[in-house]
Design a protein around this motif. Structure first.
Motif, PDB file in Angstrom:
ATOM      1  N   ARG A 178       2.503  42.850  -1.236  1.00 47.31           N
ATOM      2  CA  ARG A 178       3.311  43.775  -2.046  1.00 47.31           C
ATOM      3  C   ARG A 178       4.801  43.626  -1.702  1.00 47.31           C
ATOM      4  NH1 ARG A 178       1.937  49.874  -0.966  1.00 47.31           N
ATOM      5  NH2 ARG A 178       2.590  49.129   1.060  1.00 47.31           N
ATOM      6  N   ALA A 179       5.107  43.514  -0.420  1.00 42.40           N
ATOM      7  CA  ALA A 179       6.509  43.401  -0.011  1.00 42.40           C
ATOM      8  C   ALA A 179       7.123  42.101  -0.523  1.00 42.40           C
ATOM      9  CB  ALA A 179       6.607  43.478   1.519  1.00 42.40           C
ATOM     10  N   LEU A 180       6.332  41.031  -0.509  1.00 42.17           N
ATOM     11  CA  LEU A 180       6.836  39.743  -0.997  1.00 42.17           C
ATOM     12  C   LEU A 180       7.152  39.826  -2.496  1.00 42.17           C
ATOM     13  CD1 LEU A 180       7.417  36.726  -0.604  1.00 42.17           C
ATOM     14  CD2 LEU A 180       4.956  36.291  -0.900  1.00 42.17           C
ATOM     15  N   ALA A 181       6.243  40.418  -3.248  1.00 41.90           N
ATOM     16  CA  ALA A 181       6.473  40.561  -4.692  1.00 41.90           C
ATOM     17  C   ALA A 181       7.699  41.431  -4.948  1.00 41.90           C
ATOM     18  CB  ALA A 181       5.239  41.181  -5.357  1.00 41.90           C
ATOM     19  N   ALA A 182       7.819  42.519  -4.200  1.00 46.38           N
ATOM     20  CA  ALA A 182       8.961  43.423  -4.401  1.00 46.38           C
ATOM     21  C   ALA A 182      10.274  42.701  -4.092  1.00 46.38           C
ATOM     22  CB  ALA A 182       8.800  44.661  -3.527  1.00 46.38           C
ATOM     23  N   SER A 183      10.298  41.908  -3.036  1.00 44.29           N
ATOM     24  CA  SER A 183      11.529  41.189  -2.672  1.00 44.29           C
ATOM     25  C   SER A 183      11.932  40.209  -3.770  1.00 44.29           C
ATOM     26  CB  SER A 183      11.350  40.409  -1.369  1.00 44.29           C
ATOM     27  OG  SER A 183      11.054  41.284  -0.339  1.00 44.29           O
ATOM     28  N   ALA A 184      10.941  39.484  -4.315  1.00 42.15           N
ATOM     29  CA  ALA A 184      11.254  38.509  -5.372  1.00 42.15           C
ATOM     30  C   ALA A 184      11.794  39.221  -6.616  1.00 42.15           C
ATOM     31  CB  ALA A 184      10.004  37.697  -5.716  1.00 42.15           C
ATOM     32  N   LEU A 185      11.224  40.359  -6.936  1.00 38.64           N
ATOM     33  CA  LEU A 185      11.674  41.106  -8.127  1.00 38.64           C
ATOM     34  C   LEU A 185      13.057  41.699  -7.889  1.00 38.64           C
ATOM     35  CD1 LEU A 185       8.220  42.793  -8.814  1.00 38.64           C
ATOM     36  CD2 LEU A 185       9.344  41.123 -10.327  1.00 38.64           C
ATOM     37  N   ARG A 186      13.292  42.208  -6.688  1.00 38.11           N
ATOM     38  CA  ARG A 186      14.613  42.769  -6.343  1.00 38.11           C
ATOM     39  C   ARG A 186      15.675  41.677  -6.435  1.00 38.11           C
ATOM     40  NH1 ARG A 186      16.971  46.889  -6.104  1.00 38.11           N
ATOM     41  NH2 ARG A 186      17.661  47.142  -3.963  1.00 38.11           N
ATOM     42  N   ALA A 187      15.344  40.494  -5.918  1.00 39.37           N
ATOM     43  CA  ALA A 187      16.317  39.390  -5.913  1.00 39.37           C
ATOM     44  C   ALA A 187      16.665  38.970  -7.343  1.00 39.37           C
ATOM     45  CB  ALA A 187      15.762  38.205  -5.130  1.00 39.37           C
ATOM     46  N   VAL A 195       4.529  37.045 -10.948  1.00 37.03           N
ATOM     47  CA  VAL A 195       5.904  37.295 -10.496  1.00 37.03           C
ATOM     48  C   VAL A 195       6.898  36.232 -10.993  1.00 37.03           C
ATOM     49  CG1 VAL A 195       7.391  37.496  -8.456  1.00 37.03           C
ATOM     50  CG2 VAL A 195       5.227  38.744  -8.554  1.00 37.03           C
ATOM     51  N   PRO A 196       6.573  34.929 -10.897  1.00 35.37           N
ATOM     52  CA  PRO A 196       7.562  33.950 -11.381  1.00 35.37           C
ATOM     53  C   PRO A 196       7.958  34.180 -12.846  1.00 35.37           C
ATOM     54  CG  PRO A 196       5.903  32.862 -10.048  1.00 35.37           C
ATOM     55  CD  PRO A 196       5.417  34.270 -10.242  1.00 35.37           C
ATOM     56  N   ALA A 197       7.005  34.535 -13.695  1.00 33.85           N
ATOM     57  CA  ALA A 197       7.341  34.786 -15.111  1.00 33.85           C
ATOM     58  C   ALA A 197       8.190  36.050 -15.244  1.00 33.85           C
ATOM     59  CB  ALA A 197       6.060  34.918 -15.938  1.00 33.85           C
ATOM     60  N   TYR A 198       7.872  37.090 -14.487  1.00 36.13           N
ATOM     61  CA  TYR A 198       8.687  38.306 -14.529  1.00 36.13           C
ATOM     62  C   TYR A 198      10.117  37.997 -14.076  1.00 36.13           C
ATOM     63  CZ  TYR A 198       4.487  41.395 -14.804  1.00 36.13           C
ATOM     64  OH  TYR A 198       3.334  42.044 -15.165  1.00 36.13           O
ATOM     65  N   VAL A 199      10.216  37.214 -13.007  1.00 36.36           N
ATOM     66  CA  VAL A 199      11.542  36.875 -12.464  1.00 36.36           C
ATOM     67  C   VAL A 199      12.361  36.119 -13.516  1.00 36.36           C
ATOM     68  CG1 VAL A 199      12.681  35.329 -10.797  1.00 36.36           C
ATOM     69  CG2 VAL A 199      10.935  36.955 -10.017  1.00 36.36           C
ATOM     70  N   ALA A 200      11.727  35.145 -14.165  1.00 38.64           N
ATOM     71  CA  ALA A 200      12.440  34.366 -15.193  1.00 38.64           C
ATOM     72  C   ALA A 200      12.925  35.300 -16.305  1.00 38.64           C
ATOM     73  CB  ALA A 200      11.521  33.289 -15.754  1.00 38.64           C
ATOM     74  N   GLN A 201      12.081  36.269 -16.669  1.00 39.81           N
ATOM     75  CA  GLN A 201      12.461  37.192 -17.749  1.00 39.81           C
ATOM     76  C   GLN A 201      13.547  38.167 -17.299  1.00 39.81           C
ATOM     77  OE1 GLN A 201       8.834  38.694 -19.894  1.00 39.81           O
ATOM     78  NE2 GLN A 201       7.850  37.041 -18.756  1.00 39.81           N
ATOM     79  N   LEU A 202      13.499  38.577 -16.036  1.00 37.85           N
ATOM     80  CA  LEU A 202      14.566  39.452 -15.510  1.00 37.85           C
ATOM     81  C   LEU A 202      15.895  38.700 -15.515  1.00 37.85           C
ATOM     82  CD1 LEU A 202      12.571  41.032 -12.546  1.00 37.85           C
ATOM     83  CD2 LEU A 202      13.751  42.364 -14.315  1.00 37.85           C
ATOM     84  N   ARG A 203      15.841  37.448 -15.073  1.00 44.19           N
ATOM     85  CA  ARG A 203      17.083  36.654 -15.001  1.00 44.19           C
ATOM     86  C   ARG A 203      17.664  36.415 -16.388  1.00 44.19           C
ATOM     87  NH1 ARG A 203      15.167  32.302 -10.529  1.00 44.19           N
ATOM     88  NH2 ARG A 203      15.763  33.493  -8.685  1.00 44.19           N
ATOM     89  N   ALA A 204      16.774  36.216 -17.374  1.00 44.67           N
ATOM     90  CA  ALA A 204      17.243  35.929 -18.736  1.00 44.67           C
ATOM     91  C   ALA A 204      17.641  37.205 -19.481  1.00 44.67           C
ATOM     92  CB  ALA A 204      16.134  35.204 -19.507  1.00 44.67           C
ATOM     93  N   PRO A 225      -2.901  30.999  -3.255  1.00 47.53           N
ATOM     94  CA  PRO A 225      -2.573  29.572  -3.205  1.00 47.53           C
ATOM     95  C   PRO A 225      -1.252  29.377  -2.459  1.00 47.53           C
ATOM     96  CG  PRO A 225      -3.108  30.270  -5.459  1.00 47.53           C
ATOM     97  CD  PRO A 225      -3.020  31.507  -4.618  1.00 47.53           C
ATOM     98  N   VAL A 226      -1.230  28.405  -1.574  1.00 48.79           N
ATOM     99  CA  VAL A 226      -0.020  28.131  -0.772  1.00 48.79           C
ATOM    100  C   VAL A 226       1.178  27.858  -1.685  1.00 48.79           C
ATOM    101  CG1 VAL A 226       0.970  26.366   0.739  1.00 48.79           C
ATOM    102  CG2 VAL A 226      -1.239  27.385   1.302  1.00 48.79           C
ATOM    103  N   LEU A 230       7.136  32.122  -4.352  1.00 49.57           N
ATOM    104  CA  LEU A 230       7.566  33.522  -4.226  1.00 49.57           C
ATOM    105  C   LEU A 230       8.558  33.678  -3.071  1.00 49.57           C
ATOM    106  CD1 LEU A 230       4.229  35.473  -4.859  1.00 49.57           C
ATOM    107  CD2 LEU A 230       6.038  34.871  -6.469  1.00 49.57           C
ATOM    108  N   ARG A 231       8.316  32.968  -1.967  1.00 47.62           N
ATOM    109  CA  ARG A 231       9.245  33.077  -0.819  1.00 47.62           C
ATOM    110  C   ARG A 231      10.611  32.520  -1.202  1.00 47.62           C
ATOM    111  NH1 ARG A 231       4.167  31.668   2.825  1.00 47.62           N
ATOM    112  NH2 ARG A 231       3.652  33.802   3.450  1.00 47.62           N
TER     113      ARG A 231
END
Ligand code: NDP
Length: 337
Positions: A12-21, A52-61, A325-326, A332-333
């Motif tokens: 959860r913390a990893l996902a939150a950090s990626a979304l915050r960033a 998360v990667p798709a959410y991040v791309a959409q947040l950035r765009a 998956p690694v 995400l990191r």
């Protein structure tokens, strides 16, 4: 596939950090990360951190607005209307459910709509929360971008439009039924296409609306609903309960949840909750009927309750951690910085 095991909290913390960033405000990142990690905990990887990667791309765009603040209005005694304001769906749904839970004891029944919304992930989690914390029978609907054609056509107009239901059960976790209305998730057809493998009959039609076992042709066509024309009618019902009732985009108007192309999807969600005692039978009588109905069912050999498979996965992964998956964790990191 090599995997790494994370505890629920670390995931959860990893996902939150990626979304915050990527610009999500703290509350939006928190609710989103919580829902995605809970989906993974229950073994629903298709609606977990893999998103998360798709959410991040959409947040950035700017397709999803990271700084959106859901606004809540109360149009009637027993209703809640939340405008997600083109942000992530989860903070808007959290606001809707908090209002629903606080109003239920007095009102007995609540309808909560969310408009201008986004992907709601594993829908069952929300009804489970309403059953657990508010003691309610709850049902939820969301529409989603087009994938299913109306009966008689091969043109995908509506989404896979899941329906989730939960009710409290004495002495154990709530019963949860959580299902999409397509025969299979589109992801399974994508995997078959990548491997060059055929798909079973009954999953999809090609671009001309003909049944197909060719996965690539299926991706250019439409996914088939459960139950033929009856399932297609349920898909329409969900579309009307969500897109129409909340004045949101229909499946054929909504942009993809998976990429950063186009404007915000602006789909809708609807939550209905009924407290035992609100419609004629007192709480004890309702609990007794739930126990009798499910108990009779479970007396049949080979029968289990819907949702119990997920509960078993949840219990196991709470103890052992969630395997990811690694490659996903590396991505995400990097996004979390
Ligand atoms: P499944 O096909 O995995 O499960 C459907 C339901 O049937 C579950 O409640 C399941 O319980 C129950 N079930 C299946 N087999 C049995 C059995 N033998 N006995 C009793 N019950 C059974 O779900 P879907 O693939 O349709 O959906 C997966 C997730 O995807 C859901 O969380 C859904 O909300 C989500 N989704 C979200 C979308 C969105 O836009 N937000 C779009 C589409 C799907 P159990 O889980 O315990 O097996």
């Amino acid at each position: 596939m090599s995997t790494e095991t994370l505890s629920f909290g670390v995931a959860r913390a990893l996902a939150a950090s990626a979304l915050r960033a990527a610009g999500a405000r703290a509350e939006a990142a928190h609710h989103t990360a919580e829902a995605l990690a809970r989906a993974d905990l229950d073994g629903i990887a298709s609606h977990g951190l893999s998103r998360v990667p798709a959410y991040v791309a959409q947040l950035r765009a700017g397709k999803v607005k990271g700084d959106a603040v859901p606004s809540v209005t109360r149009p009637a005694e027993a209703t809640v209307a939340v405008d997600a304001a083109d942000g992530l769906a989860y903070p808007a749904i959290a606001a809707a459910l908090a209002w629903a839970a606080s109003l239920l004891p007095q009102r007995g029944v609540i309808a909560a709509g969310v408009r201008n919304s986004h992907h709601a992930g594993a829908l069952g989690l929300f009804v489970e929360d309403l059953a657990r914390t508010a003691g309610a029978f709850a049902i939820a609907f969301t529409n989603s971008p087009a994938g299913i054609a109306p009966a008689g056509s091969g043109t995908p107009l509506f989404g896979t439009n899941p329906i989730a239901f939960a009710c409290p059960m004495t002495g154990r976790d709530p019963l949860v039924i959580d299902l999409s209305l397509s025969m299979v998730a589109r992801g399974r057809i994508m995997v078959a296409a990548q491997k060059g493998e055929p798909i079973p009959e009954g999953w999809a039609t090609d671009a001309a609306g003909r049944p197909t076992t060719d996965a690539r042709a299926a991706l250019a066509g439409a996914m088939l609903p459960i139950g033929g024309a009856k399932g297609a009618a349920l898909v329409l019902m969900v579309e009307l309960l969500t897109a129409a009732l909340t004045a949101s985009h229909a499946g054929f108007e909504a942009s993809s949840f998976f990429d950063d192309k186009g404007g915000p999807p602006r789909i809708g969600q609807l939550f209905l909750a009924i407290r035992p005692g609100a419609v004629g039978a007192d709480e004890e009588a309702v609990s007794a009927r739930v126990a009798a109905i499910t108990g009779r069912m479970l007396a049949e050999p080979g029968v289990r309750l819907p949702g119990d498979r997920r509960l078993a996965i949840r219990a196991r992964q709470r103890a052992e951690g969630i395997r990811y998956p690694v490659a996903l964790l590396a991505e995400l990191r990097a996004l979390a910085g």
